[in-house]
Design a protein around this motif. Structure first.
Motif, PDB file in Angstrom:
ATOM      1  N   UNK A 152       3.153 -19.666 -35.627  1.00 28.35           N
ATOM      2  CA  UNK A 152       4.011 -18.744 -36.368  1.00 28.35           C
ATOM      3  C   UNK A 152       4.209 -19.241 -37.797  1.00 28.35           C
ATOM      4  N   UNK A 153       4.481 -20.527 -37.955  1.00 28.95           N
ATOM      5  CA  UNK A 153       4.665 -21.092 -39.300  1.00 28.95           C
ATOM      6  C   UNK A 153       3.399 -20.956 -40.143  1.00 28.95           C
ATOM      7  N   UNK A 154       2.237 -21.176 -39.547  1.00 28.10           N
ATOM      8  CA  UNK A 154       0.970 -21.034 -40.279  1.00 28.10           C
ATOM      9  C   UNK A 154       0.766 -19.599 -40.741  1.00 28.10           C
ATOM     10  N   UNK A 155       1.045 -18.660 -39.856  1.00 29.58           N
ATOM     11  CA  UNK A 155       0.877 -17.250 -40.211  1.00 29.58           C
ATOM     12  C   UNK A 155       1.857 -16.839 -41.305  1.00 29.58           C
ATOM     13  N   UNK A 156       3.099 -17.285 -41.194  1.00 28.79           N
ATOM     14  CA  UNK A 156       4.103 -16.944 -42.206  1.00 28.79           C
ATOM     15  C   UNK A 156       3.745 -17.549 -43.559  1.00 28.79           C
ATOM     16  N   UNK A 157       3.181 -18.747 -43.561  1.00 30.32           N
ATOM     17  CA  UNK A 157       2.748 -19.369 -44.813  1.00 30.32           C
ATOM     18  C   UNK A 157       1.729 -18.483 -45.524  1.00 30.32           C
ATOM     19  N   UNK A 158       0.770 -17.941 -44.785  1.00 28.02           N
ATOM     20  CA  UNK A 158      -0.239 -17.078 -45.396  1.00 28.02           C
ATOM     21  C   UNK A 158       0.404 -15.787 -45.894  1.00 28.02           C
ATOM     22  N   UNK A 159       1.313 -15.219 -45.112  1.00 28.48           N
ATOM     23  CA  UNK A 159       1.994 -13.990 -45.527  1.00 28.48           C
ATOM     24  C   UNK A 159       2.730 -14.213 -46.849  1.00 28.48           C
ATOM     25  N   UNK A 160       3.373 -15.358 -46.991  1.00 34.30           N
ATOM     26  CA  UNK A 160       4.126 -15.661 -48.209  1.00 34.30           C
ATOM     27  C   UNK A 160       3.182 -15.945 -49.373  1.00 34.30           C
ATOM     28  N   UNK A 161       2.142 -16.745 -49.133  1.00 36.21           N
ATOM     29  CA  UNK A 161       1.247 -17.160 -50.212  1.00 36.21           C
ATOM     30  C   UNK A 161       0.243 -16.080 -50.615  1.00 36.21           C
ATOM     31  N   UNK A 163       0.150 -12.320 -49.515  1.00 36.53           N
ATOM     32  CA  UNK A 163       0.533 -11.117 -48.761  1.00 36.53           C
ATOM     33  C   UNK A 163      -0.528 -10.021 -48.787  1.00 36.53           C
ATOM     34  N   UNK A 164      -1.337  -9.984 -49.835  1.00 37.79           N
ATOM     35  CA  UNK A 164      -2.372  -8.952 -49.932  1.00 37.79           C
ATOM     36  C   UNK A 164      -3.421  -9.074 -48.833  1.00 37.79           C
ATOM     37  N   UNK A 165      -3.480 -10.216 -48.148  1.00 41.72           N
ATOM     38  CA  UNK A 165      -4.445 -10.398 -47.055  1.00 41.72           C
ATOM     39  C   UNK A 165      -3.818 -10.127 -45.691  1.00 41.72           C
ATOM     40  N   UNK A 166      -2.589  -9.651 -45.665  1.00 43.25           N
ATOM     41  CA  UNK A 166      -1.867  -9.534 -44.396  1.00 43.25           C
ATOM     42  C   UNK A 166      -1.673  -8.110 -43.913  1.00 43.25           C
ATOM     43  N   UNK A 167      -2.148  -7.140 -44.644  1.00 40.58           N
ATOM     44  CA  UNK A 167      -1.772  -5.766 -44.329  1.00 40.58           C
ATOM     45  C   UNK A 167      -2.598  -5.116 -43.225  1.00 40.58           C
ATOM     46  N   UNK A 168      -3.812  -5.540 -43.028  1.00 43.74           N
ATOM     47  CA  UNK A 168      -4.637  -4.863 -42.018  1.00 43.74           C
ATOM     48  C   UNK A 168      -4.973  -5.765 -40.835  1.00 43.74           C
ATOM     49  N   UNK A 169      -4.070  -6.703 -40.550  1.00 43.43           N
ATOM     50  CA  UNK A 169      -4.265  -7.575 -39.401  1.00 43.43           C
ATOM     51  C   UNK A 169      -2.914  -7.949 -38.816  1.00 43.43           C
ATOM     52  N   UNK A 170      -2.908  -8.817 -37.820  1.00 42.34           N
ATOM     53  CA  UNK A 170      -1.661  -9.139 -37.131  1.00 42.34           C
ATOM     54  C   UNK A 170      -0.689  -9.944 -37.972  1.00 42.34           C
ATOM     55  N   UNK A 171      -1.122 -10.460 -39.125  1.00 38.03           N
ATOM     56  CA  UNK A 171      -0.200 -11.191 -39.977  1.00 38.03           C
ATOM     57  C   UNK A 171       0.982 -10.327 -40.395  1.00 38.03           C
ATOM     58  N   UNK A 172       0.761  -9.033 -40.527  1.00 40.53           N
ATOM     59  CA  UNK A 172       1.874  -8.152 -40.909  1.00 40.53           C
ATOM     60  C   UNK A 172       2.989  -8.198 -39.873  1.00 40.53           C
ATOM     61  N   UNK A 173       2.637  -8.359 -38.599  1.00 41.71           N
ATOM     62  CA  UNK A 173       3.658  -8.473 -37.558  1.00 41.71           C
ATOM     63  C   UNK A 173       4.516  -9.719 -37.773  1.00 41.71           C
ATOM     64  N   UNK A 179       9.503 -13.064 -42.243  1.00 40.23           N
ATOM     65  CA  UNK A 179       9.528 -13.311 -43.688  1.00 40.23           C
ATOM     66  C   UNK A 179      10.470 -12.311 -44.351  1.00 40.23           C
ATOM     67  N   UNK A 180      11.618 -12.796 -44.837  1.00 35.02           N
ATOM     68  CA  UNK A 180      12.585 -11.892 -45.468  1.00 35.02           C
ATOM     69  C   UNK A 180      11.957 -11.126 -46.642  1.00 35.02           C
ATOM     70  N   UNK A 181      12.203  -9.833 -46.671  1.00 35.08           N
ATOM     71  CA  UNK A 181      11.717  -8.995 -47.757  1.00 35.08           C
ATOM     72  C   UNK A 181      10.286  -8.511 -47.620  1.00 35.08           C
ATOM     73  N   UNK A 182       9.566  -9.002 -46.615  1.00 31.89           N
ATOM     74  CA  UNK A 182       8.175  -8.576 -46.448  1.00 31.89           C
ATOM     75  C   UNK A 182       8.128  -7.133 -45.971  1.00 31.89           C
ATOM     76  N   UNK A 183       7.248  -6.376 -46.571  1.00 29.23           N
ATOM     77  CA  UNK A 183       7.014  -4.994 -46.146  1.00 29.23           C
ATOM     78  C   UNK A 183       5.513  -4.765 -46.179  1.00 29.23           C
TER      79      UNK A 183
END
Length: 195
Positions: A152-161, A163-173, A179-183
């Protein structure tokens, strides 16, 4: 020799929990494949499954989603090691599609069986295929080491660093949950707002 090199490479890149996940995923894939009597290229499954999450590590970077960065790194790793273009493509597909079982399970047997092993270790999918003692033996050999928290921490790190790579995969979940403020970018908005 290629499998041994892939093990060493995965271990060098990965935190212990992630390396253990890769090892269990490979062993689960092998056990599922044998149990189901599947015919596949065992070296391709080993290499692809062992390297399936290297895109989550700090040693593999790139502008794409982590699965594609990992698949590209896996392809670079196996370059010049005697694999045909076809076998190399199967490794790439296994790594790139590992987190998309709705597609991967319909690909070639190597991609499907590798994905089954990964899915078993990640979320307990296909657990009913193997005997409890087989699973317990593999987990004892390669402990989970708080995998849920660390993954979970690894995935959240990528989402924060990135985010443009997180929209079409499970990272968005993970982003939406932790991740506060993530949409996540909406595919509906892309369509509605298209020029």
């Amino acid at each position: 020799p290629l499998i041994a090199a892939a093990i060493e490479y995965a271990q060098r890149l990965s935190e212990p929990y992630l390396f253990n996940h890769a090892m269990r995923s490979w062993l689960f894939a092998e056990a599922i494949g044998r149990k189901k009597g599947m015919n596949y290229d065992r070296e391709v499954v080993a290499v692809g499954t062992l390297l399936h999450d290297i895109g989550l590590t700090s040693g593999v970077t790139g502008a794409h989603r982590f699965e594609v960065n990992g698949a590209n790194a896996a392809r670079s790793f196996i370059a010049g090691r005697g694999l045909s273009d076809r076998r190399t493509q199967l490794v790439w597909d296994l790594v790139a599609l590992n987190s998309t079982p709705s597609l991967a399970l319909h690909k070639e047997t190597e991609v499907a069986v590798g994905t089954m092993g990964i899915g078993l270790d990640y979320g307990g999918f296909f657990l009913d295929v193997l005997e409890a003692e087989v699973v317990a033996t593999m987990v004892r050999a390669f402990p989970r080491s708080r995998m849920k928290d660390q993954f979970t921490a690894s995935c959240c790190r990528i989402v924060i660093e990135k985010p443009e790579t997180s929209y079409d995969n499970f990272l968005s979940d993970f982003g939406e949950r932790f991740v506060p403020g993530y949409k996540a970018l909406s595919t509906v908005d892309l369509l509605i707002n298209a020029p």
